[in-house]
Design an enzyme around this catalytic site. Structure first.
Site, PDB file in Angstrom:
ATOM      1  CD1 TRP A 500     -16.315  19.884  -3.735  1.00  0.00           C
ATOM      2  CD2 TRP A 500     -16.833  17.713  -3.766  1.00  0.00           C
ATOM      3  NE1 TRP A 500     -17.527  19.740  -3.078  1.00  0.00           N
ATOM      4  CE2 TRP A 500     -17.864  18.426  -3.087  1.00  0.00           C
ATOM      5  CE3 TRP A 500     -16.952  16.342  -3.901  1.00  0.00           C
ATOM      6  CZ2 TRP A 500     -18.984  17.790  -2.548  1.00  0.00           C
ATOM      7  CZ3 TRP A 500     -18.073  15.701  -3.371  1.00  0.00           C
ATOM      8  CH2 TRP A 500     -19.070  16.427  -2.697  1.00  0.00           C
ATOM      9  CD  GLU A 604     -28.769  15.696   4.219  1.00  0.00           C
ATOM     10  OE1 GLU A 604     -29.194  15.402   5.353  1.00  0.00           O
ATOM     11  OE2 GLU A 604     -28.652  16.853   3.813  1.00  0.00           O
ATOM     12  CG  HIS A 633     -22.481  11.074   6.488  1.00  0.00           C
ATOM     13  ND1 HIS A 633     -23.523  11.518   5.703  1.00  0.00           N
ATOM     14  CD2 HIS A 633     -21.369  11.133   5.709  1.00  0.00           C
ATOM     15  CE1 HIS A 633     -23.056  11.837   4.512  1.00  0.00           C
ATOM     16  NE2 HIS A 633     -21.762  11.615   4.488  1.00  0.00           N
TER      17      HIS A 633
END
Length: 707
Positions: A500, A604, A633
């Protein structure tokens, strides 16, 4: 030789992000959103005005895969009829967020990048929706950027009884009808990176024969050597190849068809280093085989993966606008090439692992925690801005963050969570924050779209990485002083930090994983010395980093997992190691997941309805699993029954089944606490069920202070 790009960022002045978020809050209407989008489109056109081919349709309000799915009726019916989804922004923008009684569509990574896309859900036969918006194609230099039907299907969840070949035939017919409606001069940039991961489907050549417009068929993120014979025989005007992530494509130049244009990706679309002597050599090799009249040069992929402009940055990086200038200089022959000197580093042969070979198991059923971050309110963001601008002192800022931390710990205690976190209010981002506290990184100002309206600022690895001082320890220690329950130390793992960030190009990525791991190991050591029993080292990018080329995968996984284990290899036996992974297809790396050595792995799983946990469990995973039972989210409040379904379906010792949100709560507001209240109600019910058959523990061995 001509120039083009495959796509541009949608981040100009963060207009789209800000306007869409205002729309969600009810502070902006559809017309204002459309105006903001048009302004960004116009800016991008101006920025690319000197290209020979300019992409249109390459940006979206949320993501292009979603808009392509909606164009062809591959959106879930729970949000409305296909015509409504294509016409109404309110309906369209509810698909990735969800609404009351309408769970959001799942989100996954776009190939091996940190860009996330919403998965299409196929519930009906594909049909072209003429109401879907179309970009301005009036300029003779405009080309339509269009995700191809095979890549669209490859990312979709098929809920129909039709097999993939049938769906491809039906979808192909709708693509043909749509493409036939475009202005006659239009070139279609047809993107099929799924050829690399799923092969070329039968019938693709017939699909192309039916297209009534010129097509440039693009395959990026890797080399096409295994597909070249079929690919080069297709009836298209041009073929786009990635020579950055797929340098092996150079070996195909001798047999590249002489009746097609080559769109050569020679500028790195996924990194921010200026063109170098390597670029010069690469382009020279290509031009020796393909004449200039049949050659376009371009970035290797869409420039959505880099910031918009490097103006004001501390280093002469090459962002999207600079890459446009680089293309122009390459075309004119006036390019300035930076020197390039490789720095090979020997990778460790040693296997790093901790002394304890067994896995810690909670003494209570369905232990609870969160993933780490709590809502970053406007007040918190303002405090961080005030500190940057000198409006408040370091001492004032620290006092403010401590107050928020203490409040967060107290609210977690009140909810009854078992393992607490400090909330991460001092952190701007889970990678940027670490880069700002490590040496060897250069932070940037320009944002990059991660998904939808989520922007990140990936730092650049510009030197050798080290950790000069402990920086997470004081916050963890302070939070622990506010409670007798255990507080987790929270770290981002080495693979995720490198993935990232924009990594160095002169050094193998795997060597950079170890470099960051050694820096993190110092922080782990200090957390242990500071009294932390539970330490979470997140690796959500482990699957993302998996090369698309199967021949490279074993090398990557061996060193990525080994670097992760290096971070905690020296901890004492009583230290409990957690990790978190999300938004990935884990089926390809189950062996690596088993080899990570964590005591608890949180995943998740809310949108997958427990399928991810079931697959990891079935693979023989020996440790404990944290089930992400609600979607962070989305502001939607999940029903308790939904959260009960995943753990109830898992055949696993309840003391090895953790209950937690599916990711950090940073992007949520006050509703996060209500979501957690409902999660704890689900846990109460689960524990009551368990207690009917077994005697539940009291939790005193969880690693916190004795009451």
């Amino acid at each position: 030789m001509k120039t083009t790009t495959l796509g541009f960022p949608n981040t100009y002045q963060s207009l789209i992000k800000q306007t869409v978020e205002r729309f969600w809050r009810g502070a902006a209407g559809e017309e204002e959103v459309r105006r903001a989008f048009a302004e960004v489109e116009e800016y991008n056109r101006r920025a690319q005005k000197n290209l020979d081919l300019v992409p249109a349709g390459d940006i979206d309000l949320y993501d292009r895969l979603l808009s392509t799915a909606v164009r062809f009726s591959l959106a879930p019916s729970r949000f409305g009829a296909p015509e409504e989804t294509a016409r109404s922004l309110s309906t369209y923008l509810s698909i990735p967020r969800g609404a009351e009684g309408k769970p959001a569509s799942p989100m996954v990574k776009w190939f091996n990048t940190n860009y996330h896309v919403v998965q299409p859900e196929i519930e009906r036969d594909p049909k072209w929706q003429k109401e879907a918006a179309l970009p301005d194609l009036s300029d003779s230099r405009a080309k339509l950027a269009l995700i191809g039907p095979w890549t669209l299907l490859s990312y979709a969840i098929n809920k129909t009884p039709r097999p993939m070949p049938e769906l491809f035939a039906l979808l192909g017919a709708e693509y043909r009808a749509f493409i036939a409606s475009l202005p006659a001069h239009t070139i279609v940039q047809l993107e099929e990176p799924s050829f690399l991961t799923r092969g070329i489907p039968d019938g693709y050549g017939d699909f192309l024969k039916g297209l009534e417009r010129a097509v440039h068929l693009h395959v990026y993120f890797g080399a096409v050597n295994d597909l070249a014979d079929r690919l080069f025989a297709f009836p298209v005007a041009g073929i786009g190849l990635d020579f950055v992530d797929g340098p092996e494509n150079l070996s195909l130049l001798a047999k590249f068809p002489k009746d097609k244009a080559l769109v050569a990706g020679v500028v790195n679309g996924r990194n921010v280093w200026p063109i170098s002597a390597r670029t010069k050599e690469l382009l020279g090799t290509i031009r020796a085989s393909v004449p200039d009249e049949r050659l376009y040069i371009s970035p290797s992929c869409s420039l959505l993966h880099v910031p918009l402009s490097a103006k004001g940055e501390a280093f002469p990086f090459s962002f999207a606008e600079e890459k446009i200038a680089e293309l122009a200089s390459l075309k004119s022959g006036n390019a300035e090439f930076a020197p390039f000197t490789p720095h090979p580093a020997a990778l460790p042969e040693e296997r790093f692992e901790r002394a304890r070979k067994t896995f810690w198991v909670s003494p209570i059923a369905y232990p609870t925690t969160t993933i780490g971050s709590f809502p970053q309110t406007a007040e918190i963001r303002k405090a961080r801005k005030d500190l940057r601008e000198g409006a408040v002192s370091e001492a004032e800022y620290e006092t403010f963050i401590k107050e928020r931390t203490k409040e967060c710990v107290e609210r977690q205690e009140k909810l009854g969570l078992d393992i607490l976190v400090h909330g991460e209010f001092e952190r701007n981002d889970m990678v940027q924050y670490f880069a700002e506290n490590f040496s060897g990184f250069t932070p940037i100002k320009g944002p990059v779209q991660s998904y939808g309206t989520r922007h990140v600022r990936p730092p650049v690895i510009t030197g050798d990485v080290d950790r000069p001082r402990a920086f997470t320890v004081p916050w963890t220690t302070y939070a622990q002083s506010c409670t007798k329950k255990p507080v987790k130390g929270m770290l981002t793992g080495p693979v995720t930090i490198v993935q990232w960030s924009f990594p160095r190009e002169d050094m193998e990525k795997e060597a950079q994983y170890y470099m960051v791991a050694r820096a993190l190991a110092k922080e782990v050591k200090d957390l242990v010395a500071g009294g932390a029993i539970h330490i979470q080292i997140d690796e959500p990018a482990l699957r993302e980093g998996l090369p698309l080329d199967a021949k490279r995968q074993a090398h990557y996984l061996r060193h990525a997992v080994n670097a992760f284990r290096l971070t905690f290899a020296s901890v004492p036996d009583e230290t409990i190691i957690h990790s978190h992974m999300c938004f990935s297809e884990f089926g390809d790396i189950l062996d690596a997941i088993r080899d990570m050595g964590t005591d608890v792995l949180s995943i998740e799983d809310s949108k997958a309805k427990g399928k991810v946990a079931a697959s990891i469990r079935a693979s023989g995973f020996p440790a404990s699993l944290g089930l992400g039972v609600f979607d962070v989210h989305s502001p939607r409040l999940p029903e308790v029954e939904e959260m009960l379904a995943i753990p109830s379906s898992l055949d696993m010792d309840p003391r090895r089944v953790w209950i937690n949100p599916d990711c950090g709560l940073k992007t949520r507001g006050e509703e996060a606490w209500t979501q957690l209240e409902r999660m704890m109600e689900a846990v109460r019910i689960l524990r009551e069920r368990f207690a009917r058959s077994f005697s539940a523990g009291d939790g005193s061995a969880l690693g916190g202070k004795s009451p």
